[in-house]
Write a protein that holds these residues in place. Structure first.
Motif, PDB file in Angstrom:
ATOM      1  N   LEU A  17      -7.585 -42.080  65.958  1.00 49.01           N
ATOM      2  CA  LEU A  17      -6.297 -41.481  66.893  1.00 49.01           C
ATOM      3  C   LEU A  17      -5.076 -42.079  67.084  1.00 49.01           C
ATOM      4  N   ILE A  18      -4.801 -42.943  66.430  1.00 45.63           N
ATOM      5  CA  ILE A  18      -3.734 -44.387  65.907  1.00 45.63           C
ATOM      6  C   ILE A  18      -3.108 -43.456  64.583  1.00 45.63           C
ATOM      7  N   CYS A  19      -4.311 -43.127  63.842  1.00 42.56           N
ATOM      8  CA  CYS A  19      -3.271 -43.075  62.311  1.00 42.56           C
ATOM      9  C   CYS A  19      -2.993 -41.602  62.547  1.00 42.56           C
ATOM     10  N   PHE A  20      -3.258 -40.300  63.287  1.00 43.67           N
ATOM     11  CA  PHE A  20      -2.552 -39.396  63.770  1.00 43.67           C
ATOM     12  C   PHE A  20      -1.583 -39.395  64.418  1.00 43.67           C
ATOM     13  N   ALA A  21      -1.154 -40.190  65.737  1.00 42.84           N
ATOM     14  CA  ALA A  21      -0.085 -39.909  66.138  1.00 42.84           C
ATOM     15  C   ALA A  21       0.877 -40.739  65.304  1.00 42.84           C
ATOM     16  N   ALA A  22       0.502 -42.146  64.216  1.00 42.77           N
ATOM     17  CA  ALA A  22       1.299 -42.652  63.575  1.00 42.77           C
ATOM     18  C   ALA A  22       2.457 -41.516  62.491  1.00 42.77           C
ATOM     19  N   VAL A  23       0.645 -40.830  62.565  1.00 40.51           N
ATOM     20  CA  VAL A  23       2.105 -39.766  61.441  1.00 40.51           C
ATOM     21  C   VAL A  23       2.953 -38.598  61.968  1.00 40.51           C
ATOM     22  N   ILE A  24       2.853 -38.281  63.672  1.00 41.49           N
ATOM     23  CA  ILE A  24       3.289 -37.339  63.931  1.00 41.49           C
ATOM     24  C   ILE A  24       4.881 -37.888  64.707  1.00 41.49           C
ATOM     25  N   ILE A  25       4.497 -39.503  65.069  1.00 38.73           N
ATOM     26  CA  ILE A  25       6.128 -40.000  64.807  1.00 38.73           C
ATOM     27  C   ILE A  25       6.758 -40.195  63.664  1.00 38.73           C
ATOM     28  N   LEU A  37      -5.269 -39.249  55.666  1.00 33.91           N
ATOM     29  CA  LEU A  37      -6.161 -39.104  55.042  1.00 33.91           C
ATOM     30  C   LEU A  37      -7.558 -39.980  55.801  1.00 33.91           C
ATOM     31  N   ALA A  38      -6.399 -41.239  56.224  1.00 30.65           N
ATOM     32  CA  ALA A  38      -7.571 -42.622  56.692  1.00 30.65           C
ATOM     33  C   ALA A  38      -8.157 -41.476  58.238  1.00 30.65           C
ATOM     34  N   GLY A  39      -7.028 -41.115  58.859  1.00 31.57           N
ATOM     35  CA  GLY A  39      -7.764 -41.063  60.243  1.00 31.57           C
ATOM     36  C   GLY A  39      -8.975 -39.469  60.184  1.00 31.57           C
ATOM     37  N   MET A  40      -8.393 -38.948  58.852  1.00 34.44           N
ATOM     38  CA  MET A  40      -9.256 -38.068  59.071  1.00 34.44           C
ATOM     39  C   MET A  40     -10.911 -38.416  58.871  1.00 34.44           C
ATOM     40  N   LEU A  71      12.712 -43.708  51.228  1.00 32.79           N
ATOM     41  CA  LEU A  71      11.927 -42.466  52.978  1.00 32.79           C
ATOM     42  C   LEU A  71      11.172 -41.311  52.708  1.00 32.79           C
ATOM     43  N   VAL A  72      12.039 -40.606  51.733  1.00 33.75           N
ATOM     44  CA  VAL A  72      10.866 -40.139  50.935  1.00 33.75           C
ATOM     45  C   VAL A  72       9.936 -39.698  49.943  1.00 33.75           C
ATOM     46  N   GLY A  73       9.968 -40.803  48.997  1.00 30.52           N
ATOM     47  CA  GLY A  73       9.021 -41.465  48.573  1.00 30.52           C
ATOM     48  C   GLY A  73       7.901 -42.275  49.053  1.00 30.52           C
ATOM     49  N   ARG A  74       7.858 -43.571  49.184  1.00 29.74           N
ATOM     50  CA  ARG A  74       7.343 -44.683  49.573  1.00 29.74           C
ATOM     51  C   ARG A  74       7.048 -44.099  51.838  1.00 29.74           C
ATOM     52  N   TRP A  75       7.497 -43.754  52.476  1.00 24.48           N
ATOM     53  CA  TRP A  75       6.956 -43.638  53.240  1.00 24.48           C
ATOM     54  C   TRP A  75       6.362 -42.393  53.525  1.00 24.48           C
ATOM     55  N   HIS A  76       6.784 -40.887  52.891  1.00 24.14           N
ATOM     56  CA  HIS A  76       6.018 -39.772  53.303  1.00 24.14           C
ATOM     57  C   HIS A  76       4.283 -39.929  52.448  1.00 24.14           C
ATOM     58  N   TRP A  77       4.077 -41.287  51.047  1.00 21.92           N
ATOM     59  CA  TRP A  77       3.166 -41.512  50.771  1.00 21.92           C
ATOM     60  C   TRP A  77       2.601 -41.879  51.777  1.00 21.92           C
ATOM     61  N   LEU A  78       3.038 -42.996  52.705  1.00 24.59           N
ATOM     62  CA  LEU A  78       1.686 -44.144  53.308  1.00 24.59           C
ATOM     63  C   LEU A  78       1.981 -43.112  54.222  1.00 24.59           C
ATOM     64  N   ALA A  79       2.643 -41.563  55.033  1.00 20.72           N
ATOM     65  CA  ALA A  79       2.251 -40.583  56.460  1.00 20.72           C
ATOM     66  C   ALA A  79       1.265 -39.977  55.587  1.00 20.72           C
ATOM     67  N   ALA A  80       0.584 -39.754  54.213  1.00 16.39           N
ATOM     68  CA  ALA A  80       0.028 -39.036  53.779  1.00 16.39           C
ATOM     69  C   ALA A  80      -1.146 -39.988  53.961  1.00 16.39           C
ATOM     70  N   PHE A  81      -1.100 -41.104  53.299  1.00 16.09           N
ATOM     71  CA  PHE A  81      -2.729 -41.778  53.513  1.00 16.09           C
ATOM     72  C   PHE A  81      -2.856 -42.438  55.254  1.00 16.09           C
ATOM     73  N   LEU A  82      -2.339 -41.971  55.958  1.00 13.70           N
ATOM     74  CA  LEU A  82      -2.589 -42.109  56.874  1.00 13.70           C
ATOM     75  C   LEU A  82      -2.971 -41.368  57.956  1.00 13.70           C
ATOM     76  N   TRP A 125      -3.071 -28.665  59.251  1.00 17.17           N
ATOM     77  CA  TRP A 125      -3.885 -27.545  59.422  1.00 17.17           C
ATOM     78  C   TRP A 125      -5.386 -29.139  59.712  1.00 17.17           C
ATOM     79  N   GLY A 126      -5.727 -30.283  58.630  1.00 19.00           N
ATOM     80  CA  GLY A 126      -6.457 -31.321  59.015  1.00 19.00           C
ATOM     81  C   GLY A 126      -6.543 -32.440  60.171  1.00 19.00           C
ATOM     82  N   ILE A 127      -5.140 -32.595  60.480  1.00 18.82           N
ATOM     83  CA  ILE A 127      -4.935 -33.134  61.597  1.00 18.82           C
ATOM     84  C   ILE A 127      -5.442 -33.083  63.018  1.00 18.82           C
ATOM     85  N   ALA A 128      -5.163 -31.484  63.304  1.00 17.00           N
ATOM     86  CA  ALA A 128      -4.987 -30.241  63.796  1.00 17.00           C
ATOM     87  C   ALA A 128      -6.277 -30.253  64.600  1.00 17.00           C
ATOM     88  N   ALA A 129      -6.964 -30.056  63.036  1.00  9.07           N
ATOM     89  CA  ALA A 129      -8.521 -29.391  63.115  1.00  9.07           C
ATOM     90  C   ALA A 129      -9.341 -30.308  63.288  1.00  9.07           C
TER      91      ALA A 129
END
Length: 620
Positions: free
Chosen positions: A426-434, A602-605, A589-600, A505-509
């Motif tokens: 849930l923390i991973c999902f919250a971080a992605v939303i933020i 994936l980790a949350g799922m 921002l557009v590169g590294r941080w978006h990658w981090l958000a995607a990996f978070l 969809w992945g995070i919501a589901a």
């Protein structure tokens, strides 16, 4: 007219789409197989087993009658030991055995006194003393010990008053709750508190200290067994709705029975038992491992065991057999077992939390007759010939599950680990939303800066491309790929539209499936407590959870395939020098941080899927 190249391109795109679907399906199959294996490995090394060694009830009549012929010679004389124990009491002739045997419920009027018991550590608790009016001589007495559902001096009022009307002095002290929580219970401290109350009861004028015993209910029976293990002057022990075994074993049996009673499908019955295999120490639930086996051997005095046949939380047959066996092993065969058509509180009804239910028919009558039979001397020893009625009688019990004697866990052995995995997901999902909110704000800021530069006349294509390399040569999408590779990643907030949908969809589901799982388990618990039976709804609900779990696994597989493709494209773009340079303001921002958000994401799922595997959503 369509050119040959266009047709070939369409076929290639179609084939590429099918290859992507195949990779997603293959990844999903592998992921589901891994999750099913994890679910199996997380199964405890035991499983709920049906109880088959059913006890034989000799008679449906619960009446208890002592054998007058078993009264030892001289039992009617005054007891010097009792006088020594209570020198302040007025000297009076003890009631004769025949007099005690003639004292039944309703023989005497009763009076009530409120007392204050000062405990050894300086605290104090209120208590209510009930005495028979005009009962001759020194009387037998009984101290009441609370279970988990009671705690005030007003509790046990109907039982204590009924026993007092049969000539038995009763004392109900309040239970201290200053350090009593669902997470922490100090049974040795409670034993000391009740021992102080017992000492006071023995000093009450008119009480025969040698005929004073204990009435304990449910959790309180562990406390009473601690007391009998520490002192040998307790004349008898009444165990009502006793768990008998250590808390974890009893709760494992109870949870299995509750789930089945609610109509939960068999996989849920087995999977819920996993929870009882975990180490509760991180949450200070150490009382669940209170070792009743070490103190059960102290039952060397006359013992009364009472159970309600509607009580699915207790080992009503297995526990009675264990008490009889362990007492006999220590030379005590004076164990009386009675079953009543009652719930856990010995009330005439099945509802665990139903208020206002009367006591089971004959319960207080049997208690009073049994205590007076012990006090008369007819059944005060360890022999079984002090009664003319059967050892086991009453309603026919039927224990559904056996209390396991070994509750070793699977590869997840701690409740703290399970909670941590769920929380991290849930923390991973919250971080992605933020981070998504941050990306949106950054996108708005970039658009405003771009508009400002254009307004200043500095918006030549080359100049803008130097400051904002995400802008394509003609302002269109150059590729639909990962941030830093797509010419439109500024407008798409760093992601292609398809990838954004997969993440959302992945995070919501996954979040909805976890919430539905929690709601389902809560409903099973509520259904068990309030005796609701709805197997159709629970079965359909579990099927829906399984479908949701598989859907989450497929979404996760889809995300894994897309991220793998995006990473390969990113490497290709970097190799050809098309990726924005690290020194540019927008790159980090557009590169590294978006990658981090995607990996978070994936980790949350993946973590959430592990939690679902724990609860058996992928286990065949």
């Amino acid at each position: 007219m369509r050119y040959r190249g266009e047709v070939v391109g369409e076929k290639e795109r179609e084939m590429d789409a099918w290859r992507t679907v195949g990779r997603i399906a293959g990844t999903a199959v592998v992921l589901l197989a891994v999750l099913a294996a994890l679910g199996t490995l997380m199964m405890p090394q035991w499983r709920p087993e049906p109880y088959t060694d059913h006890i034989t009830v000799a008679s449906a009549d619960t009446s208890i009658i002592a054998n007058p012929a078993a009264v030892p010679a001289g039992a009617a004389t005054s007891d010097n030991a009792a006088v020594a124990a209570n020198p302040s009491a007025p000297v009076a002739s003890d009631p004769s055995p025949s007099s005690l045997l003639a004292d039944h419920q309703g023989t005497y009027r009763t009076r009530t006194r409120e007392l204050t018991i000062h405990l050894d550590d300086g605290g104090s608790v209120p208590a209510i003393l009930r005495e028979p009016v005009d009962a001759p001589g020194r009387r037998p007495a009984c101290l009441f010990i609370h279970g988990s559902g009671t705690g005030t001096a007003d509790d046990f009022g109907d039982i204590a008053n009924a026993m007092a009307s049969a000539g038995i002095v009763t004392l109900v002290p309040a239970k201290r709750t200053d350090d009593y929580t669902p997470l922490h219970r100090d049974y040795p401290r409670f034993a000391r508190d009740y021992t102080t109350a017992l000492d006071l009861l023995e000093l009450i004028p008119g009480v025969d200290a040698t005929k004073t015993g204990l009435y304990a209910e449910s959790e309180g029976t562990w406390i009473s067994m601690l007391m009998t293990s520490q002192r040998r002057d307790i004349a008898y022990s009444i165990l009502a709705s006793a768990p008998v075994y250590k808390g974890r074993d009893q709760m494992a049996m109870a949870v299995s029975a509750y789930a089945r009673q609610a109509g939960a499908p068999q996989p849920v019955v087995k999977d819920v038992a996993k929870l009882l295999s975990l180490d509760f120490a991180p949450f200070d639930l150490r009382y669940a491992d209170f070792d009743a086996d070490t103190v059960r051997g102290s039952l060397t005095m006359p013992v009364f065991v009472g159970y309600g046949t509607y009580d699915t939380a207790m080992p009503i047959e297995q526990g009675a057999r264990t008490i009889i066996r362990d007492a006999a092993r220590h030379g005590n065969r004076n164990v009386t077992v009675r079953y009543y058509a009652a719930n856990h509180q010995m009330r005439a009804g099945q509802g665990l939390l139903t208020a206002g239910l009367p006591l089971a028919d004959g319960y207080t009558r049997d208690l009073a007759d049994w205590v007076n039979g012990v006090a008369s001397g007819a059944a005060s020893g360890t022999r079984a010939d002090g009664w003319t009625t059967p050892q086991v009688a009453g309603a026919t019990p039927h224990q559904q599950y056996a209390a396991p004697r070994d509750t070793s866990s699977g590869i997840i052995g701690s409740l703290g680990a399970l909670v941590a995995i769920t929380g991290l997901s849930l923390i991973c999902f919250a971080a992605v939303i933020i981070m998504a909110i941050g990306f949106g704000c950054a996108e708005l800021a970039r658009r405003r800066r771009l508009a400002a530069l254009r307004a200043q006349g500095a918006a030549s294509v080359g100049g803008l491309r130097e400051r904002f390399p995400a802008i394509g040569r003609r302002g269109t999408d150059g590729a639909r790929s990962w941030p830093g590779t797509s010419r439109a990643y500024v407008r798409n907030v760093g992601y292609s539209r398809a990838l954004r949908r997969i993440l959302g969809w992945g995070i919501a589901a996954t979040t909805l499936t976890l919430a539905a799982l929690a709601a389902y388990l809560s409903y099973v618990g509520v259904s068990a407590v309030f005796v609701r039976h709805d197997p159709t709804l629970l079965s359909m609900g579990f099927i829906a959870l399984r479908v949701g779990g598989v859907a989450c696994a497929v979404m996760c597989a889809w995300l894994i395939v897309r991220l793998r493709d995006a990473w390969r494209i990113r490497r290709a773009y970097l190799a050809h020098g098309l990726y924005p340079m690290a020194g540019l303001h927008s790159t980090w921002l557009v590169g590294r941080w978006h990658w981090l958000a995607a990996f978070l994401a994936l980790a949350g799922m993946l973590l959430a899927l592990v939690v679902m595997a724990f609860w058996g959503l992928f286990t065949p």
